[in-house]
Design a protein around this motif. Sequence first.
Motif, PDB file in Angstrom:
ATOM      1  N   LEU A   2       0.817  -1.217   0.000  1.00  0.00           N
ATOM      2  CA  LEU A   2       0.000   0.000   0.000  1.00  0.00           C
ATOM      3  C   LEU A   2       0.846   1.261   0.000  1.00  0.00           C
ATOM      4  N   LEU A   3       1.708   1.384   1.010  1.00  0.00           N
ATOM      5  CA  LEU A   3       2.507   2.586   1.197  1.00  0.00           C
ATOM      6  C   LEU A   3       3.914   2.188   1.624  1.00  0.00           C
ATOM      7  N   PRO A   4       4.939   2.828   1.061  1.00  0.00           N
ATOM      8  CA  PRO A   4       6.300   2.506   1.481  1.00  0.00           C
ATOM      9  C   PRO A   4       6.705   3.280   2.724  1.00  0.00           C
ATOM     10  N   SER A   5       7.615   2.724   3.461  1.00  0.00           N
ATOM     11  CA  SER A   5       8.173   3.411   4.626  1.00  0.00           C
ATOM     12  C   SER A   5       8.787   4.732   4.194  1.00  0.00           C
ATOM     13  N   GLY A   6       8.601   5.753   5.028  1.00  0.00           N
ATOM     14  CA  GLY A   6       9.210   7.055   4.762  1.00  0.00           C
ATOM     15  C   GLY A   6       8.278   8.067   4.147  1.00  0.00           C
ATOM     16  N   VAL A   7       7.060   7.674   3.762  1.00  0.00           N
ATOM     17  CA  VAL A   7       6.152   8.660   3.180  1.00  0.00           C
ATOM     18  C   VAL A   7       5.476   9.444   4.301  1.00  0.00           C
ATOM     19  N   ILE A   8       5.133  10.683   4.000  1.00  0.00           N
ATOM     20  CA  ILE A   8       4.345  11.487   4.927  1.00  0.00           C
ATOM     21  C   ILE A   8       2.897  11.042   4.827  1.00  0.00           C
ATOM     22  N   LEU A   9       2.264  10.836   5.966  1.00  0.00           N
ATOM     23  CA  LEU A   9       0.893  10.331   5.982  1.00  0.00           C
ATOM     24  C   LEU A   9      -0.081  11.487   5.771  1.00  0.00           C
ATOM     25  N   THR A  10      -0.376  11.741   4.513  1.00  0.00           N
ATOM     26  CA  THR A  10      -1.363  12.747   4.125  1.00  0.00           C
ATOM     27  C   THR A  10      -2.767  12.211   4.429  1.00  0.00           C
ATOM     28  N   PRO A  11      -3.780  13.085   4.442  1.00  0.00           N
ATOM     29  CA  PRO A  11      -5.145  12.588   4.675  1.00  0.00           C
ATOM     30  C   PRO A  11      -5.570  11.463   3.727  1.00  0.00           C
ATOM     31  N   PRO A  12      -5.294  11.529   2.402  1.00  0.00           N
ATOM     32  CA  PRO A  12      -5.676  10.398   1.556  1.00  0.00           C
ATOM     33  C   PRO A  12      -4.954   9.103   1.922  1.00  0.00           C
ATOM     34  N   ARG A  13      -3.691   9.193   2.340  1.00  0.00           N
ATOM     35  CA  ARG A  13      -2.956   7.980   2.715  1.00  0.00           C
ATOM     36  C   ARG A  13      -3.486   7.388   4.010  1.00  0.00           C
ATOM     37  N   VAL A  14      -3.847   8.245   4.961  1.00  0.00           N
ATOM     38  CA  VAL A  14      -4.450   7.740   6.199  1.00  0.00           C
ATOM     39  C   VAL A  14      -5.792   7.082   5.890  1.00  0.00           C
ATOM     40  N   ALA A  15      -6.568   7.703   5.015  1.00  0.00           N
ATOM     41  CA  ALA A  15      -7.850   7.103   4.636  1.00  0.00           C
ATOM     42  C   ALA A  15      -7.641   5.745   3.976  1.00  0.00           C
ATOM     43  N   LEU A  16      -6.644   5.633   3.110  1.00  0.00           N
ATOM     44  CA  LEU A  16      -6.348   4.366   2.454  1.00  0.00           C
ATOM     45  C   LEU A  16      -5.966   3.301   3.473  1.00  0.00           C
ATOM     46  N   ALA A  17      -5.127   3.671   4.441  1.00  0.00           N
ATOM     47  CA  ALA A  17      -4.750   2.713   5.476  1.00  0.00           C
ATOM     48  C   ALA A  17      -5.959   2.269   6.281  1.00  0.00           C
TER      49      ALA A  17
END
Length: 398
Positions: A152-167
């Motif tokens: 889904l997401l690689p280590s080191g990315v900033i958790l933006t609102p869309p990324r938090v929603a995806l998680a």
Amino acid sequence: MSDGHSAAISWSDARRLAHETGRARSGGVELVPIADATGRTLAGDLTALAPLPGYASSAMDGWVVAGDAPWRLGAPILAGDRPASAPLAAGTARAITTGGPIPHGSRGVLRSENGTTRDGMLLRAASVRPDEPRAGEHVRHIGEEIAEGEPLLPSGVILTPPRVALAAVAGYDSLPVREVPAADVVLLGSEVIGSGIPAPGLVRDAYSPHFPALLAGMGVRVRELRHLSDDLAATTGALRASSASLVLSTGGTAGSAADHVRGALRELGAALVIDGVAMRPGHPVMLALLPGDRPMLCLPGNPLAAMLTLASIGLPLVDGLLGRPLAALGTVQLADEVKNESGQTRLVTFTLHADGAAPTSRQGSGMLRGLAASDGVAVIPPGGAPAGSRAETVPLPW
């Protein structure tokens, strides 16, 4: 004080070295509730805990049908209903809302505007394709967006609102994130005042009003912000007293009698990683390692120089501390020729126009007006850049 890098290095090498210095000293990891994860830095690769969608569902309001028309109407299906255990029989239709579970044996979904009902039967509207719905049409299939176990997401990315929603939709209730570095900020300058209109010989503090918010946006928590006069003992004492994982200072990096950062670093036995960068503005920047192997970024005192140095050298350092990759430079087309006869990298603020980027006026190292009016910062190599050429741009933390 060790002078392993005593000569000014190139701007690009300074960015890389600052990032490597931070990366080698990246902090710990903590697990936080997903509601608290926005803006934090992910500390491990995420894979999907479940497929998304987790069940076959309708992509729109209408009727789920099986077999050929006409279809006999059955009980409606709503979003939130449990999937039916029995398959949908051929020649049957059930009204369904968006997100409703699709029964086994279904052909697809006929859109609500494409059907008519009469006497308990569903028919296609006259203007509709004779084969609507095709097999699987208007159906969200299991795992269509994400398969279980898919990265889904690689280590080191900033958790933006869309990324938090995806998680969240992938099944996570908490996320591993890097601990936020705590920073002490030392603002140096006997001529600096904190409020009001300065008298001749004095200047306003350009950093205290925004540094805490700016650094927070970069991923750093300001623990203490102090203003000191130009004094060796006071500077040394402040640095010796700090236990923060990151220290930043402004001013005191040049070679005048009023500049004491270098002397304070020497008294503390700090190791210099960067001692000057071939850049304008900002060339007297230093990056040192204080006792305890804690990085200290020593910014120039002039406001534009300090801000552009923080963006181009400080941000890579912080990204390294947080386990983030070194941010790639952007590009922009230049509307005008930009001269650079200094033999050093020149950072130029610009505004965007229909024909490209044009340098702003008033961008001396002690000025802020050009930066405040700008849309970005271009990287101009020695020798300059002609109009119409493309120049690299600095990722900005604001």
